[in-house]
Design a protein around this motif. Structure first.
Motif, short mmCIF file in Angstrom:
data_model
loop_
_atom_site.label_atom_id
_atom_site.label_comp_id
_atom_site.label_asym_id
_atom_site.label_seq_id
_atom_site.Cartn_x
_atom_site.Cartn_y
_atom_site.Cartn_z
N PRO A 211 0.80 -1.22 0.00
CA PRO A 211 0.00 0.00 0.00
C PRO A 211 0.84 1.27 0.00
O PRO A 211 1.99 1.30 0.44
CB PRO A 211 -0.82 -0.12 1.29
N LEU A 212 0.21 2.32 -0.48
CA LEU A 212 0.80 3.65 -0.55
C LEU A 212 -0.08 4.58 0.29
O LEU A 212 -1.27 4.71 0.04
CB LEU A 212 0.83 4.11 -2.01
N LEU A 213 0.50 5.21 1.30
CA LEU A 213 -0.25 6.09 2.19
C LEU A 213 0.06 7.54 1.85
O LEU A 213 1.23 7.96 1.88
CB LEU A 213 0.10 5.81 3.66
N LEU A 214 -0.99 8.30 1.52
CA LEU A 214 -0.82 9.71 1.16
C LEU A 214 -1.40 10.59 2.26
O LEU A 214 -2.52 10.38 2.72
CB LEU A 214 -1.54 10.01 -0.16
N ASN A 215 -0.61 11.57 2.67
CA ASN A 215 -1.04 12.56 3.66
C ASN A 215 -1.41 13.84 2.92
O ASN A 215 -0.59 14.37 2.13
CB ASN A 215 0.08 12.84 4.66
N ILE A 216 -2.61 14.36 3.18
CA ILE A 216 -3.13 15.49 2.42
C ILE A 216 -3.58 16.60 3.36
O ILE A 216 -4.32 16.34 4.31
CB ILE A 216 -4.30 15.04 1.51
N GLU A 217 -3.13 17.80 3.07
CA GLU A 217 -3.55 18.98 3.83
C GLU A 217 -3.91 20.08 2.85
O GLU A 217 -3.20 20.32 1.88
CB GLU A 217 -2.41 19.47 4.75
N GLN A 218 -5.03 20.75 3.11
CA GLN A 218 -5.52 21.84 2.26
C GLN A 218 -5.50 21.45 0.77
O GLN A 218 -5.13 22.24 -0.09
CB GLN A 218 -4.69 23.11 2.50
N GLY A 219 -5.91 20.20 0.53
CA GLY A 219 -6.06 19.73 -0.84
C GLY A 219 -4.80 19.25 -1.52
O GLY A 219 -4.86 18.82 -2.67
N ARG A 220 -3.67 19.26 -0.83
CA ARG A 220 -2.39 18.95 -1.46
C ARG A 220 -1.67 17.81 -0.73
O ARG A 220 -1.71 17.73 0.51
CB ARG A 220 -1.49 20.20 -1.44
N ILE A 221 -1.04 16.92 -1.49
CA ILE A 221 -0.21 15.89 -0.87
C ILE A 221 0.99 16.55 -0.20
O ILE A 221 1.76 17.27 -0.84
CB ILE A 221 0.31 14.88 -1.91
N VAL A 222 1.14 16.30 1.10
CA VAL A 222 2.27 16.85 1.84
C VAL A 222 3.23 15.77 2.29
O VAL A 222 4.31 16.06 2.82
CB VAL A 222 1.80 17.67 3.06
N GLY A 223 2.86 14.52 2.07
CA GLY A 223 3.72 13.42 2.43
C GLY A 223 3.21 12.12 1.84
O GLY A 223 2.01 11.95 1.62
N ALA A 224 4.12 11.19 1.55
CA ALA A 224 3.75 9.90 1.00
C ALA A 224 4.65 8.83 1.58
O ALA A 224 5.87 9.05 1.74
CB ALA A 224 3.85 9.92 -0.52
#
Length: 316
Positions: A211-224
């Motif tokens: 799996p790939l975990l994406l962290n999103i803040e204010q509509g934007r990927i900020v970490g993966a």
């Protein structure tokens, strides 16, 4: 030339695009897909259409525009099929061709196997019915919540219109993928917050081994996080390619997870999120890239109503 491919191509052109004798039929392809494209070209000729095959240099990524000469030719045809390695779906060329009245199908990354079985073999009248019902959920909704593996991603879809990709494009200006079966929408930019676990596949990368975990803040990927994280971030670039641009729900019960997002994102029981351009279907992002990631068997809430539980749609 694969005779079975040509037979299936004729069926697709008649049933899904309504190709008629004497109509101008354009096949846009690239070097990697020109053999498959030739089957469509031959099928168009066999149906009595004025068939044209255009081969261009392979694009670098999905969402990148074709040459201007190709884009112009697309606006002048009655029926257009784009069978390319990288997707032309979310391009101005596709949007302008549809606006000019073309009936248009995009087939990014399609393989011979996908032509011969899987999603292409669906009963598209049933796919259309389910897709339109799911699209209504999206159009009427205000807020979406995706839950999977203990992670949650939420975003707003207020005043955005759901788009049905039914696999049947019989009227002037209708367009979408083939094989098809999805309902999708452009989330309101900047509203997405949380984490989403991608465990199916990613466009340009293929089927995920982990799996790939994406962290999103204010509509934007900020970490993966995950094996494919660095590759994904490199494809998306450092700018607007990292913005959440699409949320979609698969509606094709014959589709399979193959590693090719064209089919993967249509699988019943999956949803997908995409990053990058969405200005061709109701959003404001123009990033020159559009990359989908597929989530298998999530829970989906729209305005706190559970519409999908572990991949099973509540169709009422």
């Amino acid at each position: 030339m694969n005779e079975q491919m040509t037979i299936i191509s004729k069926t697709v052109l008649k049933d899904c695009l309504g190709l008629q004798e004497q109509e101008t039929f354009l096949v846009v392809t690239d070097d990697s897909k020109k053999d498959l494209a030739s089957s469509l070209y031959e099928a168009g000729k066999a149906l009595g259409a004025e068939s044209i095959l255009l081969v261009m240099k392979e694009r670098e990524k999905s969402g990148q525009e074709p040459p201007s000469s190709v884009a112009t030719a697309m606006t002048q045809a009655n029926v257009v099929v784009c069978i390319t390695e990288h997707s032309l779906t979310h391009t101005h060329a596709r949007k302008n061709a549809a606006a000019a009245g073309a009936r248009l199908a995009t087939m990014p990354g399609i393989t011979e196997d996908m032509f011969l079985q899987g999603a292409i073999s669906a009963d598209y009248s049933k796919v259309k019915e389910l897709t339109e019902r799911v699209t209504e959920f999206l159009t009427k909704g205000n807020n979406v919540r995706i839950q999977k593996g203990g992670y949650t991603l939420s975003f707003c879809i207020t005043d955005r219109k759901g788009i049905p990709s039914t696999g049947m494009y019989l009227n002037p200006g209708e367009s979408g993928n083939l094989p098809s079966g999805e309902s999708y929408i452009a989330p309101v930019e900047g509203t997405a917050s949380g984490q989403v676990l991608i465990d199916g596949s990613v466009a340009g990368i293929g089927r995920l081994q982990s799996p790939l975990l994406l962290n999103i803040e204010q509509g934007r990927i900020v970490g993966a996080e995950g094996e494919a994280a660095e590759e994904l971030m490199n494809i998306l670039g450092d700018s607007d390619g990292r913005l959440l641009g699409e949320f979609g729900i698969g509606t094709n019960d014959k589709a399979r997870i193959t590693g090719v997002v064209l089919e993967d994102e249509k699988v019943y029981g999956t949803i997908h999120v995409a990053f990058g351009s969405n200005n061709t279907f109701g959003g404001t992002i123009s990033a020159g890239v559009h990359i989908d990631g597929v989530v298998i068997k999530p829970d989906i809430y729209i305005d706190e109503q559970l519409i999908m539980k572990n991949g099973q749609l509540n169709e009422s």
